[in-house]
Scaffold this motif. Structure first.
Motif, short mmCIF file in Angstrom:
data_model
loop_
_atom_site.label_atom_id
_atom_site.label_comp_id
_atom_site.label_asym_id
_atom_site.label_seq_id
_atom_site.Cartn_x
_atom_site.Cartn_y
_atom_site.Cartn_z
N ALA A 14 0.82 -1.21 0.00
CA ALA A 14 0.00 0.00 0.00
C ALA A 14 0.86 1.26 0.00
CB ALA A 14 -0.94 0.01 1.21
N ARG A 15 2.11 1.13 0.39
CA ARG A 15 3.04 2.25 0.42
C ARG A 15 3.96 2.27 -0.80
NH1 ARG A 15 0.84 1.02 4.76
NH2 ARG A 15 0.62 2.45 6.51
N GLY A 16 3.65 1.40 -1.77
CA GLY A 16 4.42 1.37 -3.00
C GLY A 16 5.69 0.56 -2.94
N ILE A 17 5.88 -0.21 -1.87
CA ILE A 17 7.07 -1.04 -1.72
C ILE A 17 6.74 -2.45 -2.20
CG2 ILE A 17 8.79 -1.95 -0.12
CD1 ILE A 17 8.72 1.15 -0.28
N GLY A 18 7.54 -2.96 -3.12
CA GLY A 18 7.32 -4.30 -3.63
C GLY A 18 8.09 -4.49 -4.91
N PRO A 19 7.88 -5.59 -5.56
CA PRO A 19 7.08 -6.73 -5.15
C PRO A 19 7.76 -7.49 -4.02
CG PRO A 19 8.35 -7.32 -7.09
CD PRO A 19 8.63 -5.86 -6.80
N PHE A 20 7.00 -8.34 -3.35
CA PHE A 20 7.53 -9.20 -2.29
C PHE A 20 7.77 -10.59 -2.84
CE2 PHE A 20 6.53 -5.85 0.54
CZ PHE A 20 7.36 -6.05 1.62
N TYR A 21 8.92 -11.12 -2.54
CA TYR A 21 9.30 -12.49 -2.88
C TYR A 21 9.18 -13.32 -1.61
CZ TYR A 21 11.01 -10.74 -7.31
OH TYR A 21 11.10 -10.17 -8.55
N ILE A 22 8.41 -14.39 -1.66
CA ILE A 22 8.05 -15.12 -0.45
C ILE A 22 8.51 -16.57 -0.49
CG2 ILE A 22 5.73 -15.69 -1.30
CD1 ILE A 22 4.75 -15.20 1.65
N GLU A 23 8.92 -17.05 0.67
CA GLU A 23 9.17 -18.47 0.92
C GLU A 23 8.17 -18.86 1.99
OE1 GLU A 23 13.78 -19.33 0.56
OE2 GLU A 23 13.36 -17.79 2.06
N GLU A 24 7.33 -19.84 1.72
CA GLU A 24 6.28 -20.21 2.66
C GLU A 24 6.56 -21.54 3.33
OE1 GLU A 24 2.23 -18.41 1.11
OE2 GLU A 24 3.21 -19.61 -0.46
N HIS A 25 6.29 -21.58 4.62
CA HIS A 25 6.39 -22.80 5.42
C HIS A 25 7.72 -23.52 5.22
CE1 HIS A 25 2.36 -22.48 7.04
NE2 HIS A 25 1.98 -22.10 5.84
N ILE A 26 8.79 -22.80 5.47
CA ILE A 26 10.12 -23.40 5.41
C ILE A 26 10.52 -23.81 6.82
CG2 ILE A 26 10.82 -22.18 3.31
CD1 ILE A 26 12.36 -20.21 5.13
N SER A 27 11.38 -24.79 6.91
CA SER A 27 11.83 -25.30 8.22
C SER A 27 13.35 -25.44 8.21
CB SER A 27 11.18 -26.65 8.51
OG SER A 27 9.79 -26.53 8.56
N PRO A 28 14.05 -24.31 8.25
CA PRO A 28 15.51 -24.39 8.23
C PRO A 28 16.05 -25.02 9.52
CG PRO A 28 14.82 -22.14 8.65
CD PRO A 28 13.58 -22.93 8.36
N GLU A 29 17.09 -25.84 9.37
CA GLU A 29 17.71 -26.44 10.56
C GLU A 29 18.48 -25.36 11.29
OE1 GLU A 29 19.93 -30.04 10.06
OE2 GLU A 29 18.61 -30.71 8.44
N GLY A 30 18.26 -25.28 12.58
CA GLY A 30 18.94 -24.25 13.35
C GLY A 30 19.02 -24.59 14.82
N VAL A 31 19.65 -23.67 15.54
CA VAL A 31 19.83 -23.79 16.98
C VAL A 31 19.46 -22.45 17.60
CG1 VAL A 31 21.53 -24.16 18.81
CG2 VAL A 31 21.69 -25.47 16.69
N ALA A 32 18.65 -22.49 18.65
CA ALA A 32 18.28 -21.28 19.40
C ALA A 32 18.68 -21.49 20.86
CB ALA A 32 16.79 -21.01 19.29
N ASP A 33 19.49 -20.58 21.36
CA ASP A 33 19.98 -20.67 22.74
C ASP A 33 20.54 -22.06 23.04
OD1 ASP A 33 19.39 -17.98 23.29
OD2 ASP A 33 17.32 -18.49 23.80
N GLY A 34 21.25 -22.62 22.05
CA GLY A 34 21.93 -23.90 22.22
C GLY A 34 21.10 -25.14 21.96
N ALA A 35 19.81 -25.00 21.72
CA ALA A 35 18.94 -26.15 21.50
C ALA A 35 18.46 -26.20 20.05
CB ALA A 35 17.73 -26.09 22.43
N PRO A 36 18.37 -27.40 19.47
CA PRO A 36 17.86 -27.50 18.09
C PRO A 36 16.44 -26.95 18.00
CG PRO A 36 18.73 -29.62 18.84
CD PRO A 36 18.70 -28.70 20.03
N ILE A 37 16.14 -26.31 16.88
CA ILE A 37 14.78 -25.78 16.67
C ILE A 37 14.17 -26.42 15.43
CG2 ILE A 37 15.03 -23.59 17.87
CD1 ILE A 37 15.71 -22.28 15.22
N HIS A 38 12.88 -26.57 15.48
CA HIS A 38 12.10 -27.12 14.37
C HIS A 38 10.96 -26.14 14.10
CE1 HIS A 38 14.47 -30.73 14.78
NE2 HIS A 38 14.21 -30.70 16.07
N SER A 39 11.31 -25.04 13.48
CA SER A 39 10.31 -24.00 13.26
C SER A 39 9.65 -24.14 11.90
CB SER A 39 10.96 -22.62 13.39
OG SER A 39 12.06 -22.51 12.52
N ASP A 40 8.50 -23.54 11.79
CA ASP A 40 7.73 -23.45 10.55
C ASP A 40 7.59 -21.96 10.26
OD1 ASP A 40 5.92 -23.55 8.46
OD2 ASP A 40 4.29 -24.37 9.66
N LEU A 41 8.34 -21.48 9.26
CA LEU A 41 8.42 -20.05 9.00
C LEU A 41 7.98 -19.72 7.58
CD1 LEU A 41 12.09 -19.48 10.26
CD2 LEU A 41 9.98 -19.13 11.58
#
Length: 168
Positions: A14-41
């Protein structure tokens, strides 16, 4: 960080910024505060000049810095600023104890918080060929966008390289 990525994208469009390129429901392997994470982003990117805008929605309750941020700020907001580096490990060593490593995705991204004054985090972004290719594609899309055509574009990784197929 946003509670609803589609609402956030519409805010910027609506502010004229775009286009947006999207990645949907990705689950990158990672670690948060030392623990493995299984996120849906889902993450979407656009440019306004040289400024990249990224909006992220986390769809599950995995313990991540994103979920933590939205718990404190349910309306969403500025969770991190990104900076480029060629070697995340070397940069972490250089920074020493001034920053706390909160979340990491291998050699691609690391999120740091300031030990003395926590708040908006710093994201170390790996400066590499594939990431550069992705962001060059997004920047070119913004530079050539007519403000109307395909305002939301799904990133296609089927070849192992980022691409956006032409509209049919």
């Amino acid at each position: 960080m946003v509670p609803d990525i589609q609402v956030a994208i519409q805010h910027w469009l609506a502010r004229g910024i775009g286009p947006f390129y999207i990645e949907e429901h990705i689950s990158p392997e990672g670690v948060a505060d030392g623990a493995p994470i299984h996120s849906d982003l889902s993450a979407a990117f656009a440019y306004s000049g040289d400024q990249q805008i990224e909006v992220i929605e986390q769809h599950n309750d995995a313990a991540t810095i994103y979920r933590e941020y939205l718990t404190r700020h349910p309306e969403g907001g500025l969770q991190h600023l990104a900076v480029w580096t060629y070697d995340i490990d070397a940069k972490l060593e250089e920074l020493g104890d001034a920053y706390i490593l909160r979340q990491r995705y291998g050699d691609m991204h690391a999120y740091l918080d300031c030990a003395a004054a926590p708040g908006v985090m710093i994201q170390l972004m790996a400066n590499n060929e594939i990431i550069n290719e992705l962001f060059d594609m997004i920047r070119e899309g913004a530079d050539n966008w007519d403000g109307v055509t395909d305002p939301i574009r799904k990133i296609d990784w089927s070849t192992g390289r980022p691409r956006y197929p032409a509209a049919s």
